[in-house]
Write a protein that holds these residues in place. Structure first.
Motif, PDB file in Angstrom:
ATOM      1  N   ARG A  57      -0.761  -8.306  -8.409  1.00  0.00           N
ATOM      2  CA  ARG A  57      -1.973  -7.703  -8.711  1.00  0.00           C
ATOM      3  C   ARG A  57      -3.167  -8.457  -8.188  1.00  0.00           C
ATOM      4  N   SER A 116      -3.751 -18.315   1.845  1.00  0.00           N
ATOM      5  CA  SER A 116      -4.551 -19.565   1.179  1.00  0.00           C
ATOM      6  C   SER A 116      -3.710 -19.704  -0.031  1.00  0.00           C
ATOM      7  N   ALA A 129      -1.084  -6.631   5.009  1.00  0.00           N
ATOM      8  CA  ALA A 129      -1.528  -7.308   6.235  1.00  0.00           C
ATOM      9  C   ALA A 129      -2.026  -8.534   5.910  1.00  0.00           C
TER      10      ALA A 129
HETATM   11  C1  LIG Z   1      -7.312 -15.977  -5.037  1.00  0.00           C
HETATM   12  C2  LIG Z   1      -6.889 -15.159  -3.670  1.00  0.00           C
HETATM   13  C3  LIG Z   1      -6.683 -15.724  -2.493  1.00  0.00           C
HETATM   14  C4  LIG Z   1      -6.073 -14.666  -1.628  1.00  0.00           C
HETATM   15  N1  LIG Z   1      -6.197 -15.355  -0.221  1.00  0.00           N
HETATM   16  C5  LIG Z   1      -5.647 -14.426   0.673  1.00  0.00           C
HETATM   17  C6  LIG Z   1      -5.470 -14.835   2.059  1.00  0.00           C
HETATM   18  O1  LIG Z   1      -5.462 -16.143   2.518  1.00  0.00           O
HETATM   19  N2  LIG Z   1      -5.336 -14.060   3.057  1.00  0.00           N
HETATM   20  C7  LIG Z   1      -5.391 -12.638   2.823  1.00  0.00           C
HETATM   21  O2  LIG Z   1      -5.033 -11.839   3.629  1.00  0.00           O
HETATM   22  N3  LIG Z   1      -5.359 -12.086   1.576  1.00  0.00           N
HETATM   23  C8  LIG Z   1      -5.708 -13.021   0.722  1.00  0.00           C
HETATM   24  N4  LIG Z   1      -5.709 -12.487  -0.781  1.00  0.00           N
HETATM   25  C9  LIG Z   1      -5.383 -11.072  -0.935  1.00  0.00           C
HETATM   26  C10 LIG Z   1      -4.073 -10.807  -1.189  1.00  0.00           C
HETATM   27  O3  LIG Z   1      -3.178 -11.479  -0.784  1.00  0.00           O
HETATM   28  C11 LIG Z   1      -3.259  -9.420  -1.041  1.00  0.00           C
HETATM   29  O4  LIG Z   1      -4.504  -8.439  -1.513  1.00  0.00           O
HETATM   30  C12 LIG Z   1      -2.019  -9.047  -1.324  1.00  0.00           C
HETATM   31  O5  LIG Z   1      -1.961  -7.802  -1.278  1.00  0.00           O
HETATM   32  C13 LIG Z   1      -1.668  -9.358  -2.600  1.00  0.00           C
HETATM   33  O6  LIG Z   1      -0.430  -9.225  -3.137  1.00  0.00           O
HETATM   34  P1  LIG Z   1       0.121  -8.414  -4.537  1.00  0.00           P
HETATM   35  O7  LIG Z   1       1.497  -8.466  -4.503  1.00  0.00           O
HETATM   36  O8  LIG Z   1      -0.677  -9.423  -5.464  1.00  0.00           O
HETATM   37  O9  LIG Z   1      -0.475  -7.360  -4.163  1.00  0.00           O
HETATM   38  P2  LIG Z   1      -0.791  -5.879  -5.336  1.00  0.00           P
HETATM   39  O10 LIG Z   1      -2.410  -6.112  -5.576  1.00  0.00           O
HETATM   40  O11 LIG Z   1      -0.101  -6.067  -6.597  1.00  0.00           O
HETATM   41  O12 LIG Z   1      -0.580  -4.536  -4.456  1.00  0.00           O
HETATM   42  C14 LIG Z   1      -0.968  -4.442  -3.211  1.00  0.00           C
HETATM   43  C15 LIG Z   1      -0.297  -3.265  -2.406  1.00  0.00           C
HETATM   44  O13 LIG Z   1       1.059  -3.573  -2.280  1.00  0.00           O
HETATM   45  C16 LIG Z   1       1.886  -2.602  -2.533  1.00  0.00           C
HETATM   46  N5  LIG Z   1       2.947  -3.046  -3.157  1.00  0.00           N
HETATM   47  C17 LIG Z   1       3.352  -4.196  -3.924  1.00  0.00           C
HETATM   48  N6  LIG Z   1       4.679  -4.371  -4.029  1.00  0.00           N
HETATM   49  C18 LIG Z   1       5.331  -3.270  -3.432  1.00  0.00           C
HETATM   50  C19 LIG Z   1       6.578  -2.848  -3.004  1.00  0.00           C
HETATM   51  N7  LIG Z   1       7.700  -3.768  -3.785  1.00  0.00           N
HETATM   52  N8  LIG Z   1       6.903  -1.762  -2.626  1.00  0.00           N
HETATM   53  C20 LIG Z   1       6.022  -1.030  -1.963  1.00  0.00           C
HETATM   54  N9  LIG Z   1       4.632  -1.339  -2.162  1.00  0.00           N
HETATM   55  C21 LIG Z   1       4.425  -2.438  -2.742  1.00  0.00           C
HETATM   56  C22 LIG Z   1       0.891  -2.046  -4.031  1.00  0.00           C
HETATM   57  O14 LIG Z   1       1.427  -0.797  -4.376  1.00  0.00           O
HETATM   58  C23 LIG Z   1      -0.292  -1.986  -3.330  1.00  0.00           C
HETATM   59  O15 LIG Z   1      -0.377  -0.996  -2.414  1.00  0.00           O
HETATM   60  C24 LIG Z   1      -5.991 -13.460  -1.871  1.00  0.00           C
HETATM   61  C25 LIG Z   1      -6.197 -12.938  -3.090  1.00  0.00           C
HETATM   62  C26 LIG Z   1      -6.678 -13.688  -4.185  1.00  0.00           C
HETATM   63  C27 LIG Z   1      -6.807 -13.084  -5.465  1.00  0.00           C
END
Ligand SMILES: Cc1cc2nc3c(=O)[nH]c(=O)nc-3n(C[C@H](O)[C@H](O)[C@H](O)COP(=O)(O)OP(=O)(O)OC[C@H]3O[C@@H](n4cnc5c(N)ncnc54)[C@H](O)[C@@H]3O)c2cc1C
Length: 437
Positions: A57, A116, A129
């Motif tokens: 999330r 990060s 990505a």
């Molecule tokens: C504090 C903070 C720091 C961050 N730092 C960075 C950074 O340094 N570099 C960077 O690039 N980004 C960064 N981000 C952004 C973050 O890493 C990305 O947005 C990443 O997608 C988060 O992964 P999530 O699992 O929480 O994604 P979610 O928000 O839960 O999902 C993202 C996407 O992935 C899909 N997905 C997840 N799991 C699956 C699965 N098993 N099969 C198919 N689809 C799936 C979801 O449907 C959605 O489309 C940061 C975010 C925060 C909050």
């Protein structure tokens, strides 16, 4: 006791809010289900007309949202195989980097780079990505060498870099549009130690003259600025220790002074949640991220946007944003500049050429930030700007379409695995599928 095929987790009902990490939106359904095996994922996918997978999330936009069903794979967090010969590790898709990295290190292995923060799911990060920094480092998705995913019909499919060249390059940064990733295989390498040094106050005049030397001065380089006073506030250098020779810092780095204590990227905040600096040697997974597992990363109450520009335009793009410093100042917590190597993954912002990212950690004031983003995007438009798929942007679908030459191929590939749009949502329809019509 028999485990139900799919258990309704009802995480929301247990007090966890229905929100993303930043709390800037609520998901559009309360129907959150959990699966603990690929078979259960397949059953669930077969039964539903529409769903999205929820990772950890951490996206700031609605890329993971659904008004039908959300499926969590949080319970699927095991290491499936460590292949010493192939130098790969295969994990279930709910695994986070924070879970995988200490395990890998204990077996003598490492990943090439990290974001990060380690709190995010590997599948979610690679689908969007997610990246760290380093001139020679591709984003985290470039480490993916194979994927097992459940398609809309409930079939379990395995694609690998080795066997499925082009279509593999299409699905890795899949934006959640192909199906449910059940297992993911990553390239690994021998474990390594690192040191992290922070410098304060690098003048923009030095950045302008020596950008390439600055960005290539360590394995991973991050520049933090508030765009005020014509300077980079903090330069974070993350260096690998090769052999038994520690990295010896100079007192000065392009006019910046070596820090005398651990710092947070937002200097006013405590460095308690940051990884150790001051050159203290530590394992790769405790130096590559800025923020420590077990602590709130970044500021906590914030929004984020991030823009990728081709490396060759980096200095012009940075100076263009600096010209907006008065407008940006009131809403900004901190900006970060990083570099990422080119890759071949169709929907990666670094497809085909190396890019530099300009990131904004905003105060949680979406109305003002939303008003500001078009000005930033207009400044960056001459440089073929691309937004981070998981962060906030207002760039039009038509511009995304123009920038991503592989978008039509991506859509065709999505149709192959999901002909009726089971895994689409409003975000994907607007930015990807409708963009082509
Ligand atoms: C504090 C903070 C720091 C961050 N730092 C960075 C950074 O340094 N570099 C960077 O690039 N980004 C960064 N981000 C952004 C973050 O890493 C990305 O947005 C990443 O997608 C988060 O992964 P999530 O699992 O929480 O994604 P979610 O928000 O839960 O999902 C993202 C996407 O992935 C899909 N997905 C997840 N799991 C699956 C699965 N098993 N099969 C198919 N689809 C799936 C979801 O449907 C959605 O489309 C940061 C975010 C925060 C909050």
């Amino acid at each position: 006791m028999a485990i139900p095929v799919i258990s309704p987790v009802l995480a929301w009902a247990l007090g966890d809010k229905r929100q993303n990490w930043a709390g800037n939106f609520e998901y559009s359904t309360e129907r959150l289900y959990s699966a603990n095996s690929p078979e259960r994922v397949r059953d669930f996918v077969r039964k539903q007309a529409a769903l999205k997978v929820l990772g950890t999330r951490h996206c700031f936009n609605k890329i993971a949202d659904s008004s039908h069903y959300l499926l969590s794979l949080k319970a699927m967090d095991k290491v499936v195989a460590l292949d010493l010969q192939a130098r790969t590790v295969t994990v279930e898709a709910g695994t986070t980097y924070g879970q995988l990295c200490p395990y890998l290190d204990s077996k003598g292995f490492a990943l090439h780079n990290l974001a990060s923060l380690p709190h995010i799911s590997i599948a979610g990060a690679c689908s969007t990505a997610t990246h760290g920094s380093g001139d020679a480092n591709g984003n985290l998705s470039t480490a993916v060498s194979a994927l097992e995913f459940v398609t809309a019909s409930g079939d379990l499919l395995k694609l690998s870099r080795h066997q499925h060249g082009e279509s593999f390059s299409g699905v890795v940064v899949g934006l959640g549009a192909f199906g449910v990733i059940a297992k993911i295989t990553l390239d690994i390498q021998p474990s390594y130690m690192m040191q992290q040094y922070v410098y304060e106050g690098l003048p923009f005049s030095e950045l302008k003259e020596h950008f390439d030397s600055i960005m290539s001065s360590a394995y991973s380089v991050s520049l933090f600025t508030d765009w005020q006073k014509h300077r980079i506030n903090e330069v974070w250098l993350k260096q690998r220790i090769e052999g038994d020779k520690p990295f010896q810092p100079t007192q000065e780095f392009f006019g910046a002074k070596v820090a005398t204590k651990n710092l947070h990227p937002i200097a006013a905040l405590s460095a308690e949640n940051c990884t150790p600096q001051m050159g203290v040697p530590g394992p790769w997974y405790e130096r590559l991220p800025h923020f420590r597992m077990g602590f709130t990363p970044s500021a906590g109450r914030e929004l984020q946007s991030e823009y990728f520009v081709p490396r060759r335009h980096a200095v012009e793009a940075i100076l263009a944003i600096e010209r907006l410093h008065e407008q940006i100042g009131p809403y900004l917590l901190i900006s970060e500049i990083r570099s990422i190597a080119a890759d071949k993954l169709w929907m990666s912002p670094c497809y085909g050429e190396p890019r530099v990212t300009i990131h904004f950690t905003w105060k949680p004031d979406w109305v003002s930030v939303q008003g500001l983003l078009p000005s930033i995007e207009r400044e960056l438009e001459p440089f073929d700007v691309r937004p981070h798929w998981g962060k906030l942007f207002t760039i039009s679908p038509a511009k995304l379409r123009k920038s991503y030459q592989k978008l039509p191929d991506f859509i065709n590939l999505c149709r192959r695995y999901d002909s009726n749009g089971k895994f689409r949502n409003d975000f994907l329809n607007r930015n990807i599928f409708d963009a082509i019509s």
